[in-house]
Design an enzyme around this catalytic site. Structure first.
Site, short mmCIF file in Angstrom:
data_model
loop_
_atom_site.label_atom_id
_atom_site.label_comp_id
_atom_site.label_asym_id
_atom_site.label_seq_id
_atom_site.Cartn_x
_atom_site.Cartn_y
_atom_site.Cartn_z
N SER A 175 0.85 -1.18 0.00
CA SER A 175 0.00 0.00 0.00
C SER A 175 0.89 1.23 0.00
CB SER A 175 -0.90 0.01 1.25
OG SER A 175 -1.53 1.26 1.41
N TYR A 177 -2.17 -0.92 10.41
CA TYR A 177 -2.28 -1.15 8.97
C TYR A 177 -0.99 -0.74 8.26
CZ TYR A 177 -4.12 -0.89 4.21
OH TYR A 177 -4.33 -1.07 2.87
#
Length: 595
Positions: free
Chosen positions: A465, A478
């Site tokens: 990401s 995350y």
């Protein structure tokens, strides 16, 4: 069943006579099905095709035969003049008439089996007896002769380099013309060492091949070169046009044949389908799953066209990436929705065989169904929780046994988690790391090990990401999981580089998928989480960056072997900031992002 037919249960052996020669022929499958004839090369025997034949027998009448002087077939006397292409054509027609007297056969040739095959499909007397031809690692001697003449007649630096390059690859051809030397070598030390040499050079599985007749096969087979090569290269036929559809499979790592040999092939084979494969020369042994898939697809298309009288439909995968991924086996985790589903569809459009994996069984099944409609040669759904190591190991074993070793693995499964470090519980940490990090680790271990053991390369794509580049006070768990995936990718890329396996990290920015709807926000009540999801979801919808663009980046990352590929403008900006303006990145970290 004699010894020559052993190795495949249910195989039927017969002897076919041709010009005083007895040919050993083995048949599998139902004789009422379309007939596929597999012809071996040098210094092989029919056993080189066994792994492919096993995969084709349920759909086709599969025929293998030992070329004269090889395996269970007898040799001509004298040997000189007994291996001309004209006599090899006689043998093929005798086999075709015996095994399929009422219908044309589909021909597949590897190495010298392909060299012969080009003769079979370009001479007038075989018209009507061959329905299609799949050529693997073996050019027509006539086409090769014209290729040489064209480059000598109009030399340029590039053309001269092509000639010299192919000459270096073909050094052994001259050695095979030396009287008595090849026979002595094959019946002496070379014959004893060849199986082990082949295993090391090609990473072949041990056992079952070459056959015990190798020394005699190789000694006799030297006459294939002596009886044909010089004569055809000096005086190539000018009418060597294929009268059947041709499928060309070109291994990009072939040590003996340059890809440039086939640059002008469309001139000689107007109904040509090209395939490339990241493999070495002996693809019937190293990539039987891929070969069987391509053969089955091509033969089925030609049979359908022949019976209906309509033109054959083009092979699966007519998109811009079909040449790279047609028939390859691709496994995508997290494939029930979002980026995973879009990635599965992108590979399907390129003609890949797709395994859609997700813990949502119904969603994975729907993805597989749509992938077949999109263009996948084959597509399957598998239900698996990527965080479960044993389940992933079982999945890898099942996929290898039923579909083959994966060529491209996309570790895409992931979950979202928002919240500060202090608000995130240990249980929430474990949940996000189990899927986002350990799921990637399990996939790389289970499927990467199979790629490495196969020895024919492959590619692993890990979905990270843009959060891997950018710290954030409200995405601690995350961002940590995705940063770990990025570093894992870099480390694994270094480790597997020597095995020909590429490893890439895809780092998307804000992508409009359903991840927000399933994201938890630590420290908030259920009602607060619901309102936060709606707010963030609206922001993602306004951004509206589609998962299809991420999927296309996955394919490009594999083709170009990219180490790290940011996707979406914000991802590129954040990577730039992380590398060249880290103080700015730390300031941005204090801002609450949408996710």
């Amino acid at each position: 069943m004699s010894g020559q037919g052993r190795g495949i249960d249910g195989a039927r052996e017969r002897r076919v006579r041709s010009d005083g020669i007895e040919l050993c022929v083995v048949e599998l499958g139902d004789a009422a099905d379309p007939t596929v004839v597999l012809v071996h090369g040098y210094p092989d025997s029919k056993e080189v095709w066994y792994d492919v034949a096993r995969r084709l027998r349920d759909r086709f009448h599969v025929v293998l035969y030992d070329v004269r002087g090889h395996g269970g077939s007898t040799a001509p006397v004298p040997l000189r003049g007994g291996f001309t292409l004209e006599k090899l054509t006689d043998d093929f027609l005798a086999v075709a008439d015996a095994v399929s007297p009422d219908a044309p056969v589909h021909l597949v040739g590897h190495d010298w089996g392909s060299v012969q095959g080009w003769e079979f499909v370009t001479v007038p007397r075989t018209e009507g007896r061959v329905a299609s031809f799949t050529s693997v690692s073996g050019p027509s001697l006539d086409h090769f002769g014209h290729w040489i003449k064209d480059r000598m007649a109009r030399p340029t630096p590039r053309r001269v380099a092509q000639l010299l390059g192919q000459g270096a690859r073909s050094w052994y051809v001259g050695a095979l013309h030396v009287p008595a030397l090849p026979e002595a070598a094959w019946r002496g030390p070379l014959g004893k060492r060849w199986p082990r040499m082949l295993e090391r050079a090609e990473r072949l599985p041990s056992g079952g091949h070459p056959a015990g007749s190798l020394a005699d096969d190789a000694a006799h087979g030297a006459w294939l070169y002596r009886d044909n090569v010089r004569a055809r290269l000096r005086h190539p036929r000018t009418d060597a046009y294929a009268h059947v559809p041709v499928q060309l499979v070109t291994p990009t790592g072939d040590a003996f044949l340059s890809e440039r040999l086939y640059d002008d092939l469309g001139r000689w084979a107007p109904r040509l389908v090209r395939r490339t494969l990241a493999a070495k020369h002996w693809v019937p042994r190293t990539r039987p799953d891929q070969m069987a898939s391509w053969i089955a697809e091509f033969v089925t298309a030609q049979e359908t066209a022949r019976q209906s009288g309509a033109p054959a439909r083009p092979p699966a995968g007519t998109g811009p990436y079909a040449r790279h991924f047609g028939g390859r086996l691709v496994l995508v985790t997290g494939a029930a929705s979002g980026i995973g589903r879009a990635t599965a569809f992108a590979f399907a459009e390129a003609g890949a065989r797709v395994v859609a994996v997700d813990r949502d069984a119904a969603g994975a099944a729907r993805t597989a169904e749509l992938a077949r409609l999109t263009g996948a040669q084959e597509a399957w759904a598998e239900c698996c929780d990527v965080s479960d190591e044993q389940a992933m190991e079982k999945l890898a074993a099942k996929v290898a046994a039923e579909y083959g070793v994966v060529d491209v693995l996309v570790n895409n499964a992931g979950i979202g988690l928002g919240g500060t470090f202090m608000d995130t519980t240990a249980e929430e940490w474990r949940a996000v790391l189990d899927v986002n990090l350990w799921g990637v680790i399990h996939g790389c271990r289970a499927f990467g090990r199979q790629m490495a053991e196969r020895g024919q390369g492959g590619h692993i794509v890990n979905t990270a990401s843009a959060a891997a580049f950018q710290p954030s006070k409200s995405l601690t768990a995350y961002s940590t999981s995705k940063a770990a995936v990025l570093m894992l990718t870099e480390c694994l890329r270094a480790e597997l580089a020597g095995k020909g396996i590429g490893v890439s990290a895809i780092c998307p920015g804000i992508v409009n998928t359903g991840i927000v709807a399933a994201t938890r926000f630590a420290g908030l009540s259920e009602e607060e989480q619901r309102r936060h999801r709606e707010k963030v979801g609206r922001a993602y919808a306004r951004r509206n960056y589609p998962p299809e663009k991420v999927a296309e980046s996955v394919l490009r990352a594999v083709i170009h072997d990219r180490a790290v590929l940011p996707v979406a403008p914000e991802a590129h900006v954040l990577r730039f900031v992380s590398r060249f303006a880290p103080r700015l990145g730390r300031a941005i970290a204090r801002i609450d992002p949408p996710l």
